[in-house]
Design a protein around this motif. Structure first.
Motif, PDB file in Angstrom:
ATOM      1  N   UNK A 107      20.860  -6.084 -16.155  1.00  0.00           N
ATOM      2  CA  UNK A 107      21.519  -7.252 -16.720  1.00  0.00           C
ATOM      3  C   UNK A 107      20.559  -8.144 -17.506  1.00  0.00           C
ATOM      4  N   UNK A 108      19.370  -7.621 -17.803  1.00  0.00           N
ATOM      5  CA  UNK A 108      18.468  -8.301 -18.716  1.00  0.00           C
ATOM      6  C   UNK A 108      17.499  -9.271 -18.097  1.00  0.00           C
ATOM      7  N   UNK A 109      17.330  -9.229 -16.783  1.00  0.00           N
ATOM      8  CA  UNK A 109      16.418 -10.145 -16.117  1.00  0.00           C
ATOM      9  C   UNK A 109      15.061  -9.492 -15.887  1.00  0.00           C
ATOM     10  N   UNK A 110      14.120 -10.307 -15.462  1.00  0.00           N
ATOM     11  CA  UNK A 110      12.749  -9.854 -15.229  1.00  0.00           C
ATOM     12  C   UNK A 110      12.512  -9.615 -13.742  1.00  0.00           C
ATOM     13  N   UNK A 111      11.728  -8.571 -13.432  1.00  0.00           N
ATOM     14  CA  UNK A 111      11.242  -8.336 -12.078  1.00  0.00           C
ATOM     15  C   UNK A 111       9.752  -8.658 -12.059  1.00  0.00           C
ATOM     16  N   UNK A 112       9.327  -9.476 -11.091  1.00  0.00           N
ATOM     17  CA  UNK A 112       7.912  -9.820 -10.957  1.00  0.00           C
ATOM     18  C   UNK A 112       7.402  -9.515  -9.569  1.00  0.00           C
ATOM     19  N   UNK A 113       6.093  -9.391  -9.460  1.00  0.00           N
ATOM     20  CA  UNK A 113       5.440  -9.078  -8.172  1.00  0.00           C
ATOM     21  C   UNK A 113       5.537 -10.288  -7.247  1.00  0.00           C
ATOM     22  N   UNK A 114       5.821 -10.009  -5.985  1.00  0.00           N
ATOM     23  CA  UNK A 114       5.870 -11.068  -4.963  1.00  0.00           C
ATOM     24  C   UNK A 114       5.321 -10.535  -3.646  1.00  0.00           C
ATOM     25  N   UNK A 115       4.232  -9.777  -3.763  1.00  0.00           N
ATOM     26  CA  UNK A 115       3.596  -9.226  -2.578  1.00  0.00           C
ATOM     27  C   UNK A 115       4.233  -7.937  -2.112  1.00  0.00           C
ATOM     28  N   UNK A 116       3.693  -7.401  -1.033  1.00  0.00           N
ATOM     29  CA  UNK A 116       4.232  -6.175  -0.439  1.00  0.00           C
ATOM     30  C   UNK A 116       5.304  -6.501   0.594  1.00  0.00           C
ATOM     31  N   UNK A 117       4.944  -7.328   1.587  1.00  0.00           N
ATOM     32  CA  UNK A 117       5.887  -7.674   2.654  1.00  0.00           C
ATOM     33  C   UNK A 117       5.873  -9.192   2.864  1.00  0.00           C
ATOM     34  N   UNK A 118       5.651  -9.920   1.772  1.00  0.00           N
ATOM     35  CA  UNK A 118       5.556 -11.385   1.784  1.00  0.00           C
ATOM     36  C   UNK A 118       4.351 -11.849   2.601  1.00  0.00           C
ATOM     37  N   UNK A 119       3.287 -11.055   2.528  1.00  0.00           N
ATOM     38  CA  UNK A 119       2.052 -11.366   3.241  1.00  0.00           C
ATOM     39  C   UNK A 119       1.394 -12.625   2.686  1.00  0.00           C
ATOM     40  N   UNK A 120       0.496 -13.201   3.482  1.00  0.00           N
ATOM     41  CA  UNK A 120      -0.286 -14.354   3.038  1.00  0.00           C
ATOM     42  C   UNK A 120      -1.615 -13.847   2.492  1.00  0.00           C
ATOM     43  N   UNK A 121      -1.830 -14.013   1.188  1.00  0.00           N
ATOM     44  CA  UNK A 121      -3.032 -13.482   0.570  1.00  0.00           C
ATOM     45  C   UNK A 121      -4.308 -14.069   1.151  1.00  0.00           C
ATOM     46  N   UNK A 122      -4.255 -15.344   1.535  1.00  0.00           N
ATOM     47  CA  UNK A 122      -5.473 -16.008   2.007  1.00  0.00           C
ATOM     48  C   UNK A 122      -5.968 -15.442   3.329  1.00  0.00           C
ATOM     49  N   UNK A 123      -5.163 -14.622   3.999  1.00  0.00           N
ATOM     50  CA  UNK A 123      -5.591 -14.013   5.263  1.00  0.00           C
ATOM     51  C   UNK A 123      -6.163 -12.617   5.067  1.00  0.00           C
ATOM     52  N   UNK A 124      -6.173 -12.122   3.816  1.00  0.00           N
ATOM     53  CA  UNK A 124      -6.524 -10.728   3.560  1.00  0.00           C
ATOM     54  C   UNK A 124      -7.910 -10.592   2.935  1.00  0.00           C
ATOM     55  N   UNK A 125      -8.643  -9.533   3.288  1.00  0.00           N
ATOM     56  CA  UNK A 125      -9.858  -9.223   2.534  1.00  0.00           C
ATOM     57  C   UNK A 125      -9.485  -8.694   1.154  1.00  0.00           C
ATOM     58  N   UNK A 126     -10.454  -8.710   0.252  1.00  0.00           N
ATOM     59  CA  UNK A 126     -10.206  -8.314  -1.137  1.00  0.00           C
ATOM     60  C   UNK A 126      -9.558  -6.939  -1.240  1.00  0.00           C
ATOM     61  N   UNK A 127     -10.105  -5.950  -0.562  1.00  0.00           N
ATOM     62  CA  UNK A 127      -9.598  -4.581  -0.698  1.00  0.00           C
ATOM     63  C   UNK A 127      -8.141  -4.471  -0.270  1.00  0.00           C
ATOM     64  N   UNK A 128      -7.780  -5.138   0.811  1.00  0.00           N
ATOM     65  CA  UNK A 128      -6.398  -5.076   1.286  1.00  0.00           C
ATOM     66  C   UNK A 128      -5.457  -5.790   0.326  1.00  0.00           C
TER      67      UNK A 128
END
Length: 307
Positions: A116-137
């Motif tokens: 229907x013409x809308x955009x899909x954007x990234x919003x994480x894998x499982x709504x994880x908190x990035x600040x709790x993750x190491x770089x590689x993860x």
């Protein structure tokens, strides 16, 4: 307690200037990107967005609440279809930020969004908190999320909104490594700006969000905490209207964040309809976040890094 980023034994007021400047400069607003004109001679831009968290709001926290998962499922069963119906009726494009797990649970929804013409954007894998993750993860999850969204929807994401707008010290570096055009998670301006990393421009556009322009802060509910809805829908519309009028007066961007499981309720969905009607009466240019960013980049002569 000292961390890898904190000088041992020192309180913040005791930090040397080099340390606190380094913290501030990790990710910072650079050049303001304010076009002198919008497509079609529109006086301002309208960027509507929806974070399709669905069941991941609970899964992120361990998946222990069937009740919260059912609330997320409501977003997919009733909220998203109501939103898409209103957007279709007004022929209005929007951006949907989708955790990969939500896309895997509800693939037909994502296919409809794109069809229907809308955009899909990234919003994480499982709504994880990035600040709790190491770089590689964090990097692995962002890459897998992009690949999953593309495989399901047929659209390769060009932008990201971090879950819960949680931005780690590594997030912008990963955005650059992935070649994404923009982020929509930070709040340093009303209008677009270029992101800087460690004092250097990145070529990544920030299309900023704000809690004021987010339905969740007014209608959130957690029966095991002190979080209860406190704002009548009419008052929320009034706040959004004032933000809309301000964007129109300044010739900027009116950006709005909503959630299918929140705005999709019968007593609230009319807010979306009214916002669109008001913005149309003011001759706003409706666009996806990616389209706004593309226009801003061209109008302000901002190349991608490496161009």
């Amino acid at each position: 307690m000292p961390t890898e980023h904190t000088p041992a034994g020192l309180e913040p007021w005791q930090w040397p200037q080099a340390h606190w400047r380094g913290l501030v400069d990790r990710v910072r607003a650079g050049r303001r990107l304010a076009p002198s004109a919008w497509p079609g001679g529109a006086p301002f831009a309208v960027a509507l967005s929806f974070d399709s968290d669905h069941e991941t709001n609970d899964l992120r926290d361990g998946g222990g609440s069937i009740s919260r998962q059912s609330w997320g499922q409501f977003g997919a069963r009733r909220g998203a279809p109501r939103i898409l119906d209103i957007l279709a009726r007004h022929q209005t494009p929007a951006s949907f930020y989708v955790p990969a797990v939500s896309a895997l649970l509800h693939p037909d929804e994502q296919r409809r969004v794109v069809a229907e013409g809308h955009e899909i954007g990234i919003h994480g894998w499982i709504h994880e908190l990035n600040s709790t993750l190491p770089y590689d993860a964090e990097r692995d999850l962002m890459l897998r999320a992009a690949e999953t969204l593309e495989a399901i929807s047929g659209m390769r994401p060009t932008g990201i909104r971090t879950p819960s707008w949680d931005f780690s010290p590594h997030t912008l570096r990963i955005i650059c490594e992935m070649g994404l055009a923009y982020d929509s998670s930070l709040m340093a301006d009303d209008d677009c700006y270029e992101l800087e990393m460690d004092g250097r421009p990145t070529g990544v556009v920030e299309l900023p969000v704000e809690w004021i322009r987010d339905d969740a802060v007014y209608f959130g509910m957690n029966r095991f905490a002190g979080l209860r809805p406190y704002t009548p829908p009419e008052a929320v519309l009034d706040i959004f209207r004032r933000e809309l009028e301000g964007a129109a007066q300044e010739g900027g961007v009116f950006q709005l964040t909503m959630h299918p499981h929140i705005i999709g309720a019968r007593s609230r969905i009319w807010i979306l309809d009214e916002v669109i009607r008001m913005a149309r009466s003011m001759n706003g240019w409706f666009a996806t976040h990616a389209q706004v960013v593309a226009h801003v980049r061209e109008a302000c002569d901002l190349p991608h890094m490496g161009d």
